[in-house]
Design an enzyme around this catalytic site. Sequence first.
Site, PDB file in Angstrom:
ATOM      1  N   THR A 381      -3.415  -6.294  -3.639  1.00 27.47           N
ATOM      2  CA  THR A 381      -3.075  -5.037  -2.995  1.00 27.47           C
ATOM      3  C   THR A 381      -4.253  -4.855  -2.078  1.00 27.47           C
ATOM      4  OG1 THR A 381      -1.836  -4.144  -4.840  1.00 27.47           O
ATOM      5  CG2 THR A 381      -2.982  -2.528  -3.510  1.00 27.47           C
ATOM      6  N   SER A 452       3.552   3.593  -9.737  1.00 26.93           N
ATOM      7  CA  SER A 452       2.416   2.838  -9.199  1.00 26.93           C
ATOM      8  C   SER A 452       1.128   3.268  -9.886  1.00 26.93           C
ATOM      9  CB  SER A 452       2.307   3.128  -7.704  1.00 26.93           C
ATOM     10  OG  SER A 452       1.148   2.535  -7.172  1.00 26.93           O
ATOM     11  N   GLY A 474      -4.020  -3.594  -9.462  1.00 27.08           N
ATOM     12  CA  GLY A 474      -2.906  -3.340 -10.378  1.00 27.08           C
ATOM     13  C   GLY A 474      -3.243  -2.190 -11.307  1.00 27.08           C
TER      14      GLY A 474
HETATM   15  O1  DON Z   1       1.658  -0.095  -7.331  1.00 31.36           O
HETATM   16  C1  DON Z   1       1.014  -0.672  -8.171  1.00 31.36           C
HETATM   17  O2  DON Z   1       0.407  -0.120  -9.054  1.00 31.36           O
HETATM   18  C2  DON Z   1       0.924  -2.191  -8.104  1.00 31.36           C
HETATM   19  N1  DON Z   1       2.071  -2.715  -7.440  1.00 31.36           N
HETATM   20  C3  DON Z   1      -0.332  -2.557  -7.423  1.00 31.36           C
HETATM   21  C4  DON Z   1      -0.543  -4.039  -7.395  1.00 31.36           C
HETATM   22  C5  DON Z   1      -1.947  -4.430  -7.213  1.00 31.36           C
HETATM   23  O3  DON Z   1      -2.824  -3.626  -7.100  1.00 31.36           O
HETATM   24  C6  DON Z   1      -2.236  -5.876  -7.236  1.00 31.36           C
HETATM   25  N2  DON Z   1      -3.604  -6.097  -6.840  1.00 31.36           N
HETATM   26  N3  DON Z   1      -4.542  -6.440  -7.301  1.00 31.36           N
END
Ligand code: DON
Length: 576
Positions: A381, A452, A474
């Site tokens: 992300t 999220s 995440g």
């Molecule tokens: O919206 C969310 O919480 C996840 N889709 C975020 C994914 C994410 O941060 C992956 N990265 N490290």
Amino acid sequence: MLKRYSSTVRRLGVVGVMLVGLLFVGGCDLFKVTKLYELGVVVSVSPIASEVGQQVLSQGGNAFDAAVAVGFALAVTYPQAGNLGGGGFAVVCDGNSDLVVTLDFREMAPEGATEGMYLDENGKADDSLSTRGALAVGVPGTVAGLHALWENYGTMPWSDLVNIAGRLADTGFVVDQFLADAFDGHRSSLVEFEETRAVFSPDGVFPGVGDRFAQPDLARSLYQIAAEGPAAFYSGSIADSLVACMEKHGGLISHTDLESYRPAWRPPLKFTFDSLTIYSMLPPSSGGLMLGQILKLLEPYDFSRYTPDAPEYIHLFCEASRLAYADRSKHLGDPAFYDVPMSLLDSAYLEGRRDLISLKEANSSVEILPGNPLPYESDQTTHYSICDSAGNMVSITTTLNAAFGSGLVVAGAGFLLNNEMDDFSIKPGHPNRYGLIGSEANRIEPGKRMLSSMTPTLVFNNDRPFLILGSPGGSKIITIVAQAIINFTRFGLSLEETVEQPRFHHQWLPDKIYLEEQSFSQATIQRLQAYGHQIKERSRYGDLEMILIAPTGLMSGASDSRYGGAAVGCNSPTIN
Ligand code: DON
């Protein structure tokens, strides 16, 4: 707490003047360590995208113009997470009114989505369907979101801002070690679909360090979006390509889904911690409420005897996050479909939850259940933060979910599609790819936005702009942001130390503390085990992109070294 803040302020006051004298020798400067800037600061994971933002600011654009340009540039230079085919959240402050609002451009489930769409005939959840290929894709929100931001606050022509990214995709850019490593780490998933292979490895070879990487189809899409606005994406030829991709690969997104997608302006979640006022995202992100719960649960404790890696502090933090993530599993979902109890942040509720924390031993997550608040009530992300001298502030986290999303590129349009559908609870109690479990509140429903953890955040101190921050990671995003606020304001770390500080994480289930590997001493690990915690070391994670605004109005930024980003600032060329 504001011992640290006042010393920062004193330091900034003095150093600010010194640096103004030293640095105002014309134009903008790229830097990795704290410097102070008067016109604006951009921090992002991509040095090229940060420079794009810097150019926009130095041409007289405001922070919102820069945010639009950086957002599109990241879709080119950081394909792991920058995107046209994903979504995100923004927390923004308008310097004219000091009003803070949030923008939700999260993906949503297509109309054809059903609760059991990822279950096999025996009712078993099939993660491969919610994470790979066309069925994993939520209706993308990024293009509409960035346009809404520009429409409300932008000052420069939309086409100028988007064309910068178009040209980057057209002429290509030089691949750095981080991108080459990302290609390397995701080789097999980037060759699964021919459309994706055609972009990243047309001759069977991925671009390496120093190679120029051009994306002609993506350039064409960007030029179309620049010329026609979001209609090109949601009803024009890009929409046709996207729907054709769904039809070919068995996905659900239709023309109607694309045409009906709207970003949502929402009030921010506002709460206090010590003397700070914090603004973050309300659902459909759990980020703000969970950040608020963790900080409010910890607020009464005195950390002054501890350091940020002290086992006593790590234990307390993890007990607070265990409680917060237990609540997340039950009470959080898209507010258009589920009544999220806002009393999750009530002091009486949190007092009861805090009573469950022992200073001496770890709880067991089997025994800790979600509470009953009163009804009212390598993964990737990316985050970027931008501010300008007019007091405008933007904190944006955006994603395709996994690195390179669903792995599927829209043929002819050159961009990757998300696999955000996996953020729904695809079956009650079944963990998603971040190990998060959910239930009713986050079940799949047509038109619903998946829950999220993204936590773009603005922090004010005594009503004055103070910090802009956020991170990928995440489920770990929330603890990364909470630790950053505590490390900077309570432990007195500098901006750079704050973004570099080793991280730890507990999310209720699995019942473990994750520690960044080789970052905590054996003595600390043993002490945590003595509390009853299970410890698991893991690779370094997160990418804090953080800005500090001094009371003088001077601004400073720090970009996490974990993913090679850059903090870039602007000064007036006229002052010498
Ligand atoms: O919206 C969310 O919480 C996840 N889709 C975020 C994914 C994410 O941060 C992956 N990265 N490290």
